[in-house]
Design an enzyme around this catalytic site. Structure first.
Site, PDB file in Angstrom:
ATOM      1  N   GLU A 127       0.836  -1.192   0.000  1.00 10.01           N
ATOM      2  CA  GLU A 127       0.000   0.000   0.000  1.00 10.01           C
ATOM      3  C   GLU A 127       0.879   1.254   0.000  1.00 10.01           C
ATOM      4  O   GLU A 127       0.397   2.349   0.257  1.00 10.01           O
ATOM      5  CB  GLU A 127      -0.947   0.013   1.194  1.00 10.01           C
ATOM      6  N   CYS A 178      -3.278  -3.899   4.264  1.00 12.11           N
ATOM      7  CA  CYS A 178      -2.300  -4.880   4.742  1.00 12.11           C
ATOM      8  C   CYS A 178      -2.579  -6.292   4.251  1.00 12.11           C
ATOM      9  O   CYS A 178      -1.821  -7.219   4.564  1.00 12.11           O
ATOM     10  CB  CYS A 178      -2.268  -4.870   6.267  1.00 12.11           C
ATOM     11  N   HIS A 209      -1.628 -10.949  11.646  1.00 10.70           N
ATOM     12  CA  HIS A 209      -1.171  -9.643  11.184  1.00 10.70           C
ATOM     13  C   HIS A 209      -0.960  -8.786  12.428  1.00 10.70           C
ATOM     14  O   HIS A 209      -1.866  -8.636  13.249  1.00 10.70           O
ATOM     15  CB  HIS A 209      -2.232  -9.020  10.266  1.00 10.70           C
ATOM     16  N   LYS A 224      -4.591  -9.627  21.790  1.00 11.75           N
ATOM     17  CA  LYS A 224      -6.003  -9.431  22.148  1.00 11.75           C
ATOM     18  C   LYS A 224      -6.902 -10.358  21.343  1.00 11.75           C
ATOM     19  O   LYS A 224      -7.860 -10.928  21.877  1.00 11.75           O
ATOM     20  CB  LYS A 224      -6.395  -7.970  21.919  1.00 11.75           C
ATOM     21  N   ASN A 230       5.666  -1.991  12.351  1.00 15.96           N
ATOM     22  CA  ASN A 230       4.592  -2.310  11.408  1.00 15.96           C
ATOM     23  C   ASN A 230       5.120  -2.401   9.979  1.00 15.96           C
ATOM     24  O   ASN A 230       5.740  -1.469   9.477  1.00 15.96           O
ATOM     25  CB  ASN A 230       3.517  -1.223  11.502  1.00 15.96           C
ATOM     26  N   SER A 258      -7.182  -3.145   6.319  1.00 18.02           N
ATOM     27  CA  SER A 258      -8.219  -2.146   6.575  1.00 18.02           C
ATOM     28  C   SER A 258      -8.979  -1.810   5.312  1.00 18.02           C
ATOM     29  O   SER A 258      -8.472  -1.921   4.204  1.00 18.02           O
ATOM     30  CB  SER A 258      -7.582  -0.880   7.165  1.00 18.02           C
TER      31      SER A 258
END
Length: 396
Positions: A79, A111, A233, A242, A273, A306
């Site tokens: 991206e 991503c 990811h 989480k 990232n 996203s």
């Protein structure tokens, strides 16, 4: 016949900042970054590197001359494209000397682009088992200085050779998908830095994981305990933790699953990232740092981009896999980096090719990577290759 990842290579910047230094500079408690976000270091990408050079640097470490002749598909997931028309893959194909009898193109979906490339390449090799494919996932994550997202920046590239009878991971034909028109993160054409709704994006990530995981379980009648490890990811490492914690109560052996996750996030915590490459850096980290993996172990992979696209798929560890060389290579890459100050980082961050048509050239003398970006002249990007002495030659 099995198909999957036969070789995997990684590249990142030779520079990093320490998250404790960044926390002090931003008047934050270091625990917020180290524990709350789960990051220790962050790669800082110099202006002499872009996604093309990083991908080429990652790939050149793993490609043999035989690979270059047999590769008939080059897919670049990013991206952080360098042109609105010409794909980054075409540049890399030329820089590496890959056969010109190859399809070469770029995929964009935040991503998720790297995973889209892997699945397209796997399907291609199933139809053409004598061929090989090169999948590249490279990005530079930018949210701006002094922003909430600054701690989740980073960058780098992962290169993967997809082939029949792979020596690393056999990709199963078992996948689940979920997509929706979501505005959680986007990168307008007129900006270098991303626009993101952080809390919303975290929520969507968790929702997409739950949806794809549930669909996968129902389609293939598997449970979490069928997997030796789950990889995610990881735009920042706490995000994947989480997601894993949301299903860990389904396991009869939660400690074992959590232990493998810790192995899978070690390198991401030191790099930051990678956008399209983040899932595959997590896979590299698992393969390098877990001493509990055995041949035929089932590994789950959750990919998220996203906007939004999610996928959960699975693969089995090849009986040919040898972790020793991969770990040695990765530990060397990460240990040889140089720590820079926050002032140096900020100066480097603000030095890049402008969005207008201005010519700009960089000093590449301090960048010892094989491939470097010299700059731009008359609307053409100038890529150079460096020999062992550090001298550069144009690859125009």
């Amino acid at each position: 016949m099995t198909v999957g990842i036969d070789k995997i290579g990684f590249y990142t910047s030779p520079y990093f900042i320490d998250m404790v230094d960044l926390a002090h500079a931003r008047n934050e408690d270091p625990k917020k970054y180290l524990i709350g976000i789960g990051q220790k270091k962050q790669a800082v990408i110099p202006p002499t590197q872009d996604v093309v050079t990083m991908a080429a640097n990652a790939a050149q470490k793993i490609l043999s001359e035989g690979d270059k002749e047999k590769i008939d598909l080059v897919i670049f997931g990013t991206e952080t494209g360098v042109d609105n028309s010409k794909s980054a893959a075409i540049y890399v194909q030329s820089l590496l000397g890959i056969s010109k009898q190859a399809r070469s193109f770029e995929i964009k979906q935040a991503c998720y682009g790297g995973t889209a490339g892997v699945q397209m390449a796997v399907d291609h090799i199933r139809l053409h088992p004598e061929s090989k494919a090169l999948v590249l996932a490279a990005d530079i994550a930018r949210y701006g200085l002094n922003t909430p997202g600054e701690v989740t920046q980073g960058g780098g590239a992962v290169a993967m050779v997809i082939s029949s009878n792979p020596r690393i991971l056999e990709v199963e034909d078992k996948r689940s998908f979920h997509s929706d028109n979501i505005m959680d993160f986007w990168r307008p054409l007129y900006r270098h830095d991303a626009v993101v709704d952080g809390h919303y994006s975290n929520s969507i990530y968790a929702d997409f994981f739950q949806q794809t995981w549930m669909d996968y379980r129902q389609k293939y009648h598997r449970t979490i305990d069928d997997f030796r490890a789950l990889t995610f990811h990881l735009p920042y490492t706490k995000m994947g933790l989480k997601a894993l914690r949301s299903i860990i109560d389904q396991s009869k052996h939660p400690e074992a699953i959590l232990e493998q996750f810790e192995a899978s996030r070690m390198y991401n915590a030191l790099v930051g990232n990678l956008y399209t490459g983040s899932l595959y850096l997590s896979l590299i980290s698992l393969l390098s740092n877990s001493e509990a993996l055995n041949q035929d172990d089932l590994i789950g992979l959750f990919s998220y981009g996203s906007g939004a696209q999610g996928e959960f798929y699975s693969g089995r560890l090849s009986d040919q896999f040898d972790r020793s060389q991969l770990k040695t290579d990765m530990d060397t890459i990460l240990s040889e980096r140089s720590r820079i100050t926050i002032e140096q980082y900020q100066e480097m961050y603000q030095t890049f090719l402008p969005l207008n048509e201005e010519d700009k050239l960089f000093d590449v003398s301090s960048d010892n990577s094989c491939f470097v970006l010299k700059g731009r002249k008359e609307n053409r990007r100038i890529y150079l290759t460096k020999n062992g002495s550090g001298d550069a030659q144009s690859l125009d």
